[in-house]
Design a protein around this motif. Structure first.
Motif, short mmCIF file in Angstrom:
data_model
loop_
_atom_site.label_atom_id
_atom_site.label_comp_id
_atom_site.label_asym_id
_atom_site.label_seq_id
_atom_site.Cartn_x
_atom_site.Cartn_y
_atom_site.Cartn_z
N LYS A 209 -7.97 -2.37 0.68
CA LYS A 209 -8.70 -2.67 -0.22
C LYS A 209 -9.96 -2.28 -0.43
CE LYS A 209 -5.24 -6.24 -1.53
NZ LYS A 209 -4.47 -6.32 -0.48
N ILE B 228 -3.90 3.58 -7.98
CA ILE B 228 -5.13 3.44 -7.48
C ILE B 228 -6.22 2.69 -8.33
CG2 ILE B 228 -7.42 4.60 -6.63
CD1 ILE B 228 -5.46 6.64 -5.20
N LEU C 116 -5.60 2.41 1.56
CA LEU C 116 -5.50 1.36 0.49
C LEU C 116 -5.36 -0.18 0.91
CD1 LEU C 116 -3.26 3.16 -2.18
CD2 LEU C 116 -5.67 2.59 -2.21
N CYS D 53 -11.47 0.41 -7.84
CA CYS D 53 -12.39 0.79 -6.74
C CYS D 53 -13.11 2.14 -7.47
CB CYS D 53 -11.64 1.12 -5.37
SG CYS D 53 -10.58 2.27 -5.46
N ASP E 248 2.16 1.73 -3.44
CA ASP E 248 1.27 2.40 -4.30
C ASP E 248 0.81 3.96 -3.97
OD1 ASP E 248 0.94 -0.09 -5.80
OD2 ASP E 248 -0.82 -0.74 -4.47
N ASN F 147 -13.68 -0.95 -1.54
CA ASN F 147 -14.40 -0.85 -2.98
C ASN F 147 -14.84 0.72 -3.34
OD1 ASN F 147 -15.97 -3.43 -1.16
ND2 ASN F 147 -15.23 -3.80 -3.35
N ALA G 46 1.07 -1.20 -0.05
CA ALA G 46 -0.14 0.17 -0.04
C ALA G 46 0.88 1.32 0.05
CB ALA G 46 -0.93 0.00 1.20
N LYS H 222 -5.47 0.36 -10.26
CA LYS H 222 -5.35 -1.09 -10.20
C LYS H 222 -6.17 -1.74 -9.32
CE LYS H 222 -1.17 -1.17 -9.32
NZ LYS H 222 0.16 -1.35 -8.49
N TYR H 223 -6.64 -0.93 -8.14
CA TYR H 223 -7.48 -1.32 -7.18
C TYR H 223 -9.08 -1.65 -7.78
CZ TYR H 223 -4.05 -0.95 -3.51
OH TYR H 223 -3.11 -0.88 -3.03
#
Ligand code: DCP
Length: 240
Positions: free
Chosen positions: A162, A187, A159, A192, A120, A164, A117, A189-190
């Motif tokens: 993870k 972000i 982060l 969300c 990132d 939503n 995290a 890549k998450y």
């Protein structure tokens, strides 16, 4: 009932408890899971007030907020907490180690989750450069971080869960364009749903939807290209 990240405001009006004036006036919008929403507007327009309703720091005075079709009032607080990452305008860090600050709210976070995290959020290298790395103490008896470093640490903390739905309330304002863009790339890549209050055109440009807020209302919404065509106000912001 896993949350996916759709967010709907239905005729939301809001005044702070004990106050007589409405700071949000009949706000409605629908955001699909995974979309990025950039929120722009002058100070006091109501940007933070909108965002605070999503993790239920407050409830609407009128109207309702839905996440994945469920009225927030019917979602278990625990589920909300797990699924929503929220970084307030003023990063909240306490006197403790970097690691403790990162794991705040997710005490079972592993060091490798924290490092991922932090990478990132573009803060991992800053942390490893500190005297004791992830065990460096922050705050009164420890090291003081710059505004931008604090912001990145708060983003990393969000982060780790993870989420939503990730809500960054002006939490990248102290970052330079390049760093902010790296954080936003990570972000992505998450996958969300992302709400980001920003003054940066580069951030607005990459949003699926831009909302211009003024006096508690959404006065314009659309993509950068759409607003460049249709909104004099947006063009003024873009060229300023
Ligand atoms: N307000 C209030 N009580 C609070 C927070 C805000 O009465 N605890 C008021 C101040 C503003 C209005 O609500 O008149 C909207 O404030 P926001 O913080 O939502 O506005 P912004 O986020 O758009 O402003 P800024 O960019 O300065 O953060």
């Amino acid at each position: 009932e896993q949350l996916k990240g759709a967010v709907t405001f239905e005729h939301v009006s809001f005044r702070y408890p004990g106050m007589s004036t409405y700071v949000l006036k009949d706000i409605s919008f629908h955001i699909r899971p995974g979309e990025t929403v950039a929120i722009l507007g002058s100070t006091g327009a109501g940007k933070s007030s909108i965002l605070q309703l999503i993790p239920r720091l407050y409830d609407p005075t009128e109207g309702a907020v839905y996440v994945d079709g469920m009225n927030l009032k019917d979602v278990k607080m625990d589920d909300l907490r797990k699924r929503i990452g929220f970084t307030p305008q003023e990063s909240i860090l306490f006197s403790g180690t970097v690691e403790e600050n990162l794991a705040w709210g997710k005490s079972d976070a592993t060091l490798s989750e924290m490092k991922a995290a932090a990478q990132d959020a573009q803060i991992h290298e800053t942390i490893t450069d500190l005297k004791d790395g992830y065990e460096t103490k922050l705050g009164q008896k420890g090291i003081n971080l710059s505004g931008g470093q604090k912001q990145r640490l708060s983003v990393a903390r969000a982060l780790i869960r993870k989420p939503n739905i990730l809500i960054l309330d002006d939490s990248t304002s102290a970052l330079d364009l390049q760093t902010e863009s790296k954080v936003l790339d990570a972000i992505d890549k998450y996958k969300c749903t992302l709400f980001i209050v920003t003054q940066k055109l580069s951030t607005a440009k990459r949003a699926d939807k831009i909302m211009l807020i003024d006096d508690g209302k959404i006065i314009e919404e659309g993509t950068h290209d759409q607003l460049m065509n249709t909104s004099t106000l947006y063009r003024e912001i873009a060229y300023s």
